[in-house]
Scaffold this motif. Structure first.
Motif, PDB file in Angstrom:
ATOM      1  N   LYS A 157       6.914   1.863 -13.817  1.00 44.76           N
ATOM      2  CA  LYS A 157       5.616   2.493 -13.556  1.00 44.76           C
ATOM      3  C   LYS A 157       5.262   2.381 -12.072  1.00 44.76           C
ATOM      4  O   LYS A 157       4.758   3.324 -11.474  1.00 44.76           O
ATOM      5  N   ARG A 158       5.570   1.237 -11.461  1.00 48.39           N
ATOM      6  CA  ARG A 158       5.307   1.052 -10.026  1.00 48.39           C
ATOM      7  C   ARG A 158       6.103   2.060  -9.204  1.00 48.39           C
ATOM      8  O   ARG A 158       5.574   2.722  -8.310  1.00 48.39           O
ATOM      9  N   ARG A 159       7.391   2.179  -9.517  1.00 46.98           N
ATOM     10  CA  ARG A 159       8.247   3.126  -8.784  1.00 46.98           C
ATOM     11  C   ARG A 159       7.793   4.562  -9.004  1.00 46.98           C
ATOM     12  O   ARG A 159       7.827   5.373  -8.064  1.00 46.98           O
ATOM     13  N   ALA A 160       7.383   4.884 -10.231  1.00 46.67           N
ATOM     14  CA  ALA A 160       6.904   6.239 -10.525  1.00 46.67           C
ATOM     15  C   ALA A 160       5.659   6.564  -9.704  1.00 46.67           C
ATOM     16  O   ALA A 160       5.419   7.726  -9.361  1.00 46.67           O
ATOM     17  N   ASN A 161       4.887   5.521  -9.377  1.00 49.66           N
ATOM     18  CA  ASN A 161       3.690   5.708  -8.551  1.00 49.66           C
ATOM     19  C   ASN A 161       4.008   5.670  -7.061  1.00 49.66           C
ATOM     20  O   ASN A 161       3.105   5.755  -6.232  1.00 49.66           O
ATOM     21  N   GLN A 199       7.295  -2.800  -3.812  1.00 49.74           N
ATOM     22  CA  GLN A 199       6.884  -4.040  -4.457  1.00 49.74           C
ATOM     23  C   GLN A 199       5.903  -4.806  -3.569  1.00 49.74           C
ATOM     24  O   GLN A 199       4.923  -5.370  -4.063  1.00 49.74           O
ATOM     25  N   ASP A 200       6.150  -4.794  -2.251  1.00 46.81           N
ATOM     26  CA  ASP A 200       5.248  -5.475  -1.312  1.00 46.81           C
ATOM     27  C   ASP A 200       3.837  -4.902  -1.381  1.00 46.81           C
ATOM     28  O   ASP A 200       2.857  -5.641  -1.487  1.00 46.81           O
ATOM     29  N   ARG A 201       3.740  -3.597  -1.293  1.00 43.14           N
ATOM     30  CA  ARG A 201       2.432  -2.927  -1.304  1.00 43.14           C
ATOM     31  C   ARG A 201       1.722  -3.148  -2.640  1.00 43.14           C
ATOM     32  O   ARG A 201       0.529  -3.433  -2.687  1.00 43.14           O
ATOM     33  N   PHE A 202       2.475  -3.005  -3.722  1.00 41.53           N
ATOM     34  CA  PHE A 202       1.908  -3.175  -5.051  1.00 41.53           C
ATOM     35  C   PHE A 202       1.354  -4.586  -5.238  1.00 41.53           C
ATOM     36  O   PHE A 202       0.242  -4.767  -5.717  1.00 41.53           O
ATOM     37  N   ALA A 203       2.130  -5.587  -4.836  1.00 38.27           N
ATOM     38  CA  ALA A 203       1.695  -6.979  -4.969  1.00 38.27           C
ATOM     39  C   ALA A 203       0.420  -7.219  -4.148  1.00 38.27           C
ATOM     40  O   ALA A 203      -0.513  -7.880  -4.617  1.00 38.27           O
ATOM     41  N   LEU A 204       0.375  -6.669  -2.950  1.00 41.97           N
ATOM     42  CA  LEU A 204      -0.795  -6.824  -2.084  1.00 41.97           C
ATOM     43  C   LEU A 204      -2.042  -6.230  -2.738  1.00 41.97           C
ATOM     44  O   LEU A 204      -3.084  -6.879  -2.815  1.00 41.97           O
ATOM     45  N   VAL A 205      -1.928  -5.009  -3.237  1.00 44.83           N
ATOM     46  CA  VAL A 205      -3.069  -4.330  -3.856  1.00 44.83           C
ATOM     47  C   VAL A 205      -3.498  -5.048  -5.134  1.00 44.83           C
ATOM     48  O   VAL A 205      -4.690  -5.174  -5.423  1.00 44.83           O
ATOM     49  N   LEU A 255      -2.022  -0.014 -11.365  1.00 43.45           N
ATOM     50  CA  LEU A 255      -1.170   1.148 -11.657  1.00 43.45           C
ATOM     51  C   LEU A 255      -1.959   2.307 -12.263  1.00 43.45           C
ATOM     52  O   LEU A 255      -1.395   3.362 -12.548  1.00 43.45           O
ATOM     53  N   GLN A 256      -3.250   2.103 -12.468  1.00 45.38           N
ATOM     54  CA  GLN A 256      -4.137   3.109 -13.055  1.00 45.38           C
ATOM     55  C   GLN A 256      -3.622   3.601 -14.405  1.00 45.38           C
ATOM     56  O   GLN A 256      -3.468   4.801 -14.651  1.00 45.38           O
ATOM     57  N   CYS A 257      -3.328   2.619 -15.274  1.00 38.72           N
ATOM     58  CA  CYS A 257      -2.874   2.943 -16.625  1.00 38.72           C
ATOM     59  C   CYS A 257      -3.487   1.943 -17.593  1.00 38.72           C
ATOM     60  O   CYS A 257      -4.073   0.943 -17.171  1.00 38.72           O
TER      61      CYS A 257
END
Length: 84
Positions: A15-19, A23-29, A59-61
């Motif tokens: 889901k992260r990759r689809a968005n 990984q760095d940005r996702f973890a930060l947010v 992830l807005q899900c």
């Protein structure tokens, strides 16, 4: 439970990759340490419901979309009468 953690981690990574998030940005947010996020995605740790919801919100899900179908994993059956 390891199989469950691996399945959840895989779903989160997909889901992260689809968005389009690294990984760095996702973890930060999400407010989660990047190395811990890596461990989550590899299924090395079991996450809390609170973290599942935080990850889903980032992830807005809905959190349920990150959970595997029960038929796709093998959970151990608890034995009766073995209370420690």
């Amino acid at each position: 439970m390891e199989e469950l953690a691996v399945a959840i981690g895989k779903n989160i990574r997909e889901k992260r990759r689809a968005n389009g998030l690294s990984q760095d940005r996702f973890a930060l947010v999400a407010g989660i340490d990047r190395s811990y996020m890596g461990r989550i995605e590899r299924g090395e740790v079991s996450i809390t419901i609170e973290k599942l919801y935080r990850i889903a919100a980032t992830l807005q899900c809905e959190p349920i979309t990150l959970l595997p179908k029960i038929s796709s994993i093998c959970l151990p059956i608890p034995r009766k009468g073995n209370k420690s």
